[in-house]
Design an enzyme around this catalytic site. Structure first.
Site, PDB file in Angstrom:
ATOM      1  N   SER A 120      80.384  33.956  35.671  1.00  0.00           N
ATOM      2  CA  SER A 120      79.545  33.355  36.457  1.00  0.00           C
ATOM      3  C   SER A 120      78.093  33.769  35.960  1.00  0.00           C
ATOM      4  O   SER A 120      78.040  35.215  36.197  1.00  0.00           O
ATOM      5  CB  SER A 120      79.677  33.317  37.979  1.00  0.00           C
ATOM      6  OG  SER A 120      78.795  32.529  38.832  1.00  0.00           O
ATOM      7  N   HIS A 134      72.379  28.015  36.594  1.00  0.00           N
ATOM      8  CA  HIS A 134      73.568  28.252  36.885  1.00  0.00           C
ATOM      9  C   HIS A 134      74.738  27.805  36.026  1.00  0.00           C
ATOM     10  O   HIS A 134      74.662  26.853  35.493  1.00  0.00           O
ATOM     11  CB  HIS A 134      73.952  27.976  38.294  1.00  0.00           C
ATOM     12  CG  HIS A 134      75.093  27.982  38.746  1.00  0.00           C
ATOM     13  ND1 HIS A 134      76.154  26.843  38.560  1.00  0.00           N
ATOM     14  CD2 HIS A 134      76.181  29.111  39.194  1.00  0.00           C
ATOM     15  CE1 HIS A 134      77.312  27.310  39.071  1.00  0.00           C
ATOM     16  NE2 HIS A 134      77.360  28.703  39.507  1.00  0.00           N
ATOM     17  N   ARG A 138      86.103  29.310  34.984  1.00  0.00           N
ATOM     18  CA  ARG A 138      86.984  30.016  35.710  1.00  0.00           C
ATOM     19  C   ARG A 138      88.354  29.445  35.773  1.00  0.00           C
ATOM     20  O   ARG A 138      88.523  28.231  35.202  1.00  0.00           O
ATOM     21  CB  ARG A 138      86.547  30.305  37.372  1.00  0.00           C
ATOM     22  CG  ARG A 138      86.546  28.912  38.189  1.00  0.00           C
ATOM     23  CD  ARG A 138      85.700  28.830  39.196  1.00  0.00           C
ATOM     24  NE  ARG A 138      85.393  27.612  39.859  1.00  0.00           N
ATOM     25  CZ  ARG A 138      84.712  26.610  39.817  1.00  0.00           C
ATOM     26  NH1 ARG A 138      83.622  26.967  38.659  1.00  0.00           N
ATOM     27  NH2 ARG A 138      84.733  25.492  40.266  1.00  0.00           N
ATOM     28  N   HIS A 173      71.307  17.448  29.615  1.00  0.00           N
ATOM     29  CA  HIS A 173      72.372  16.782  29.781  1.00  0.00           C
ATOM     30  C   HIS A 173      73.175  16.149  28.556  1.00  0.00           C
ATOM     31  O   HIS A 173      74.340  15.996  28.482  1.00  0.00           O
ATOM     32  CB  HIS A 173      71.928  15.656  30.721  1.00  0.00           C
ATOM     33  CG  HIS A 173      71.871  15.720  32.111  1.00  0.00           C
ATOM     34  ND1 HIS A 173      72.942  15.438  32.966  1.00  0.00           N
ATOM     35  CD2 HIS A 173      70.997  16.329  33.029  1.00  0.00           C
ATOM     36  CE1 HIS A 173      72.654  15.817  34.051  1.00  0.00           C
ATOM     37  NE2 HIS A 173      71.420  16.244  34.140  1.00  0.00           N
ATOM     38  N   GLY A 286      87.514  38.900  50.106  1.00  0.00           N
ATOM     39  CA  GLY A 286      87.059  40.268  50.164  1.00  0.00           C
ATOM     40  C   GLY A 286      86.430  40.883  48.848  1.00  0.00           C
ATOM     41  O   GLY A 286      86.623  41.959  48.552  1.00  0.00           O
TER      42      GLY A 286
END
Length: 341
Positions: A120, A134, A138, A173, A286
């Site tokens: 990321s 950005h 994943r 794009h 976490g």
């Protein structure tokens, strides 16, 4: 800071993982990890060349037996020549129970162990004429008791300009459309719409930027095809973003442009802390807070009920860019520029 080395996972197998080894054999997670490590290195190397300053390297590892096990590598640059703040992070984690943000669309997997890995990045340039960007790719694998693994892929990239340029939006794009073309003619329009819908601040009734592509929970094509599409999206990032950086990074700017940039960055913070599923997943599971929140811009402003001056370049961002448009079809013809997507 520690160095990020090696391509083999350092996560020590637990007894539960050994018991599930036969089911995990259905996944080629090492190939995914190897690709992600290479992708991170390519992107960071390219951005170091553009900026002229090196990224710091922060390798981390979670101890075995905790709520979340795993390792990762955060690459970060602050106060660079091009990037005021930019981070590109790789993580590879395993947990005993999927957090709520990962199962809101798959309630049947609630409580299942999981494995997740991804790259990321968020780059916040100093020059207000260079857009924030950005990108994320994943893989998630849920390991429900007594069943085959359930694997899905996700990712995409989106552009957040402060001052809009039609040719930049169209280029971004078009690269995204081309990278998805081999996987079906439906993918780009479908994932563009998904991006427009996802990166939307509902409380502001406003898009975060000019979009791009976004897909999540993608498992319909199987592991090999999903992994291939994820790789294609990751590989498209530099061709989509670098030409825009190179066109805009030397443009002169002043205090007015910097002030507006800081104001618009506030929208970025609002979205990431209120709506972004990746941020919520990391915090709920976490994850490592510093790595999760590296997406935050370094200088941000909020003002009460501020509106841009009519006819200004700042107002044009709202009227011409912060609305759905079929950017890949932009031709420079004023009669076509206003077509909605």
């Amino acid at each position: 800071m520690a160095r990020c080395t090696g391509a083999t996972s350092v996560i020590a197998p637990s007894s539960d993982e050994q018991r599930d080894a036969s089911r995990r054999d259905l996944l080629n997670t090492q190939a995914v990890r190897d690709y992600l490590l290479g992708l991170q290195a390519r992107i960071v190397n390219a951005m170091e060349l553009e900026d002229g300053q090196p990224f710091l390297t922060d390798a981390w590892q979670r101890e075995a037996g905790g709520k979340l096990e795993g390792d990762g590598c955060t690459r970060l640059l602050e106060e660079g020549n091009l990037l005021e703040r930019g981070g590109c992070s790789l993580s590879h984690v395993k947990g005993k129970t999927l957090p709520p943000s990962a199962t809101q669309h798959r309630p049947e997997l609630a409580g299942a162990p999981f494995e997740a890995m991804g790259v990321s990045l968020v780059f916040h340039p100093r020059n207000p004429f260079v857009p924030t960007v950005h990108m994320n790719v994943r893989m998630f694998a849920a390991l429900p008791e007594g069943r085959d693994p359930v694997v899905w892929f996700g990712g995409g990239m989106d552009l957040t300009p402060y001052y809009g340029f039609e040719e930049d939006a169209a280029h971004f794009h078009r690269v995204n459309r081309a990278t998805l073309a081999p996987f079906g003619a439906d993918k780009y329009p479908r994932f563009k719409q998904w991006c427009d819908d996802y990166f939307f601040l509902k409380h502001r009734d406003e898009p975060r930027g000019i979009g791009g592509i976004f897909f999540d929970d993608f498992s319909e094509a199987g592991f090999d095809a999903g992994f291939a599409m994820m790789r294609s999206v990751g590989d498209a990032f530099l061709p989509a973003y670098l030409p825009i950086v190179q066109r805009r990074k030397a443009m002169p700017f002043g205090a007015r442009e910097r002030d507006f940039q800081a104001y618009r960055r506030g929208r970025y913070v609002e979205f990431n802390l209120v709506f972004d599923r990746g941020t919520l997943f990391g915090l709920q599971s976490g994850g490592r807070t510093e790595s999760i929140l590296m997406s935050m811009p370094p200088i941000v402003k909020w003002r009460y009920d501020w509106r841009p001056e009519a006819g200004s370049a700042e107002a044009r961002l709202y009227t011409d860019f912060l609305r759905p448009r079929d950017w890949a079809q932009w031709s420079g013809d004023a009669s076509e520029d206003g077509n909605a997507a």
